[in-house]
Structure formats: structure tokens, C-alpha cells
Scaffold this motif. Structure first.
Motif, PDB file in Angstrom:
ATOM      1  N   ALA A 230       0.826  -1.207   0.000  1.00 25.20           N
ATOM      2  CA  ALA A 230       0.000   0.000   0.000  1.00 25.20           C
ATOM      3  C   ALA A 230       0.858   1.254   0.000  1.00 25.20           C
ATOM      4  N   ASP A 231       1.949   1.247   0.774  1.00 24.91           N
ATOM      5  CA  ASP A 231       2.806   2.429   0.852  1.00 24.91           C
ATOM      6  C   ASP A 231       3.616   2.626  -0.423  1.00 24.91           C
ATOM      7  N   LEU A 232       4.131   1.534  -0.993  1.00 20.99           N
ATOM      8  CA  LEU A 232       4.899   1.669  -2.235  1.00 20.99           C
ATOM      9  C   LEU A 232       4.038   2.269  -3.338  1.00 20.99           C
ATOM     10  N   ALA A 233       2.806   1.783  -3.446  1.00 23.92           N
ATOM     11  CA  ALA A 233       1.891   2.342  -4.439  1.00 23.92           C
ATOM     12  C   ALA A 233       1.483   3.753  -4.062  1.00 23.92           C
ATOM     13  N   GLY A 234       1.275   3.985  -2.764  1.00 23.94           N
ATOM     14  CA  GLY A 234       0.883   5.307  -2.307  1.00 23.94           C
ATOM     15  C   GLY A 234       1.948   6.352  -2.566  1.00 23.94           C
ATOM     16  N   LEU A 235       3.205   5.971  -2.426  1.00 22.16           N
ATOM     17  CA  LEU A 235       4.297   6.909  -2.699  1.00 22.16           C
ATOM     18  C   LEU A 235       4.268   7.375  -4.151  1.00 22.16           C
ATOM     19  N   GLU A 236       3.941   6.456  -5.066  1.00 22.38           N
ATOM     20  CA  GLU A 236       3.855   6.826  -6.483  1.00 22.38           C
ATOM     21  C   GLU A 236       2.689   7.777  -6.735  1.00 22.38           C
ATOM     22  N   VAL A 237       1.576   7.510  -6.078  1.00 22.10           N
ATOM     23  CA  VAL A 237       0.402   8.377  -6.233  1.00 22.10           C
ATOM     24  C   VAL A 237       0.678   9.768  -5.673  1.00 22.10           C
ATOM     25  N   LEU A 238       1.278   9.811  -4.495  1.00 24.36           N
ATOM     26  CA  LEU A 238       1.526  11.088  -3.835  1.00 24.36           C
ATOM     27  C   LEU A 238       2.571  11.915  -4.570  1.00 24.36           C
ATOM     28  N   ALA A 239       3.544  11.241  -5.194  1.00 24.24           N
ATOM     29  CA  ALA A 239       4.599  11.969  -5.909  1.00 24.24           C
ATOM     30  C   ALA A 239       4.033  12.842  -7.012  1.00 24.24           C
ATOM     31  N   GLU A 240       2.880  12.456  -7.544  1.00 24.75           N
ATOM     32  CA  GLU A 240       2.270  13.203  -8.639  1.00 24.75           C
ATOM     33  C   GLU A 240       1.315  14.285  -8.146  1.00 24.75           C
TER      34      GLU A 240
END
Length: 285
Positions: free
Chosen positions: A208-218
């Protein structure tokens, strides 16, 4: 040390109260008690006082305490603020800011382990339009587009190479990263060159965090300037809005639980996957 003595010590040892589970306040109290007993006996028979202290120290070493019931007594009568200073239970997950090495580690911690910065994830996520006020309750909810993208990215990272995925976050060479946790419901501990660098409640939480980091980066302004621990805080804050299990896709439950650590008991709110029992989030109540 002879093999016989070693086996005797192993039989007497109480792992739940020694080693990394040792309660520092319990140990301190019992050492003081041992000292008082030794002095009292030593006044009468000096050699006996030395023997009493040696035997007491041995008992504290292998059992964690001298006086029966000490762990329960310290939890009951010591103030929580004092116990919290010695607590070795994982009070939080994500990046470590006070890392300690394994016995085999030979290098000092990376500067990332020495940072200690905080922010308010809910406010940041709201300002970045990641979450919004719920339509039917006084709370915050994920924006629909964010939810869909987050789940798509979770599907993409689920079967990936964890050291490779964690390298950018930890600012470390993937070859130096070791990830533990064999089963879906096992806590995940990440080490860099033997030093504990990060912890997650489970691999599902890490996904969840690995995917969340990608979402938040944008979406989060100035993301590239944020230190790694703040990025981790935001990813963990996003995880609080999760609606289905990243590991098995099933339903999740939110419950209040009592957690026992080496030094105290405390209430937490826990988000857990119903089917695979993976812990997704645990926060102090």
C-alpha cells in the motif's frame, strides 16, 4: 562456558522478558532490590552478601527480573510517560529515526536514520486534493480518482522486487537492502547494511505504501524536496483511508485492541484484512 551450564541457562531463560524484550524499568528496580538484599546480608556475613548479589544478578540476567510479578507491577504502578521512554515495542511503523545494528553490522547508519521530522498527513493530503470532506459524514474520504489509481498501482507493485522498490525511498543500494517477513501476516523489517531502516505491519501494508508513494509523488507540491521520513508519514497517512486489502483484495476491519509490550499495555486502533489477517495499520489510540 560449558555445554551443561549453557543448557541450564537456556532452560531458565525467559525470552519474553530478556534480550530485546527486556523491560529496562523492571531490570533497574530489581537490581536496586538485589543491591539492598546484598547489603543487608553483607552486614552480617560479607561473603554471603556478595553471593546474594551474584545470584540475584544471574536471576535478573536469565529471567528478566528477581521479584516475581515485577513486569505486571511496573505496568500497573509506574507512570505511562516513564514506561514509554523505555518501551521497545514498535510504537510506530515506517522509517526508523533511531536505528540500531544487528550484531553482524559493520557500518554506521545512513543520515536518513538520524532525521526526525513531523508533519500533519491529513492536512497535507487535503491540501493536495488527495482526500476531501465526505459527502455523508463529518470526516475525510479519498477522492475517487485517487482511489482508482492507488489500487491500480498496488496491483502493479504487489509482485515486484522489494529491495529494488525500496531503494529510492531508503536512498540505498538495493543490494544492501534485506527484507524479512515470510508470511502475509508477518511484520516486515527492512535492514540496510544490517541496520534496521524501516518497519511495516505486513507486506500488504508495504505494498500500500509503495503504491501510495507513487500516487503522492504526482500530487503533493514539492514532493521531491521532502525528506524520506516525511514521505513515509504521508504514505502511512494515506493508508488510513484504505478500503480493501492490498494482499487479497478482501474486506478489512477496524478494531480497538490492547497491545502488550515489554514495559506497558496500551490501546491501539488496528486495520486488518479479514481473509488473510494481514495487519494494515496500527495507531496508538
Amino acid at each position: 562456558m560449558s555445554a551443561g551450564l549453557s543448557r541450564t541457562i537456556d532452560r531458565l531463560r525467559q525470552p519474553e522478558y530478556t534480550g530485546e524484550n527486556r523491560c529496562t524499568p523492571c531490570t533497574a528496580v530489581n537490581v536496586v532490590i538485589a543491591g539492598i538484599l546484598a547489603v543487608a546480608v553483607g552486614v552480617v556475613v560479607p561473603l554471603a552478601g556478595i553471593a546474594v548479589f551474584a545470584a540475584s544478578a544471574f536471576a535478573i540476567y536469565v529471567r528478566g527480573y528477581l521479584v516475581p510479578g515485577t513486569p505486571a507491577l511496573t505496568k500497573r504502578y509506574f507512570p505511562d510517560w516513564l514506561l514509554a521512554k523505555f518501551d521497545k515495542a514498535p510504537a510506530g511503523y515506517g522509517l526508523e529515526t533511531d536505528s540500531e545494528p544487528d550484531a553482524t553490522a559493520g557500518h554506521g547508519p545512513d543520515p536518513i536514520h538520524e532525521r526526525e521530522t513531523t508533519l500533519t498527513p491529513e492536512e497535507t493530503l487535503l491540501e493536495a486534493n488527495v482526500v476531501e470532506p465526505c459527502a455523508d459524514e463529518d470526516d475525510l474520504c479519498l477522492r475517487e480518482g485517487v482511489r482508482d489509481e492507488w489500487h491500480e498501482r498496488m496491483d502493479a507493485v504487489r509482485d515486484g522486487d522489494r529491495p529494488q522498490q525500496l531503494g529510492p525511498l531508503l536512498e540505498a543500494d538495493p543490494e544492501a537492502i534485506e527484507v524479512s517477513g515470510e508470511h502475509p501476516d508477518d511484520p516486515v523489517v527492512v535492514r540496510v547494511d544490517g541496520y534496521v531502516a524501516a518497519r511495516w505491519e505486513s507486506d500488504a501494508a508495504l505494498v500500500a505504501d509503495l503504491a501510495g508513494l507513487e500516487v503522492l509523488a504526482e500530487r503533493v507540491p514539492g514532493w521531491e524536496t521532502l525528506p524520506a521520513d516525511q514521505r513515509s508519514q504521508l504514505a502511512s497517512g494515506l493508508r488510513a483511508f484504505i478500503e480493501t486489502c492490498p494482499a487479497c483484495g478482501g474486506a478489512i476491519s477496524i478494531d480497538a485492541e490492547t497491545v502488550e509490550s515489554c514495559c506497558r499495555s496500551y490501546e491501539v486502533y488496528a486495520i486488518t484484512c479479514d481473509d488473510c489477517e494481514a495487519r494494515l495499520l496500527e495507531v496508538d489510540a
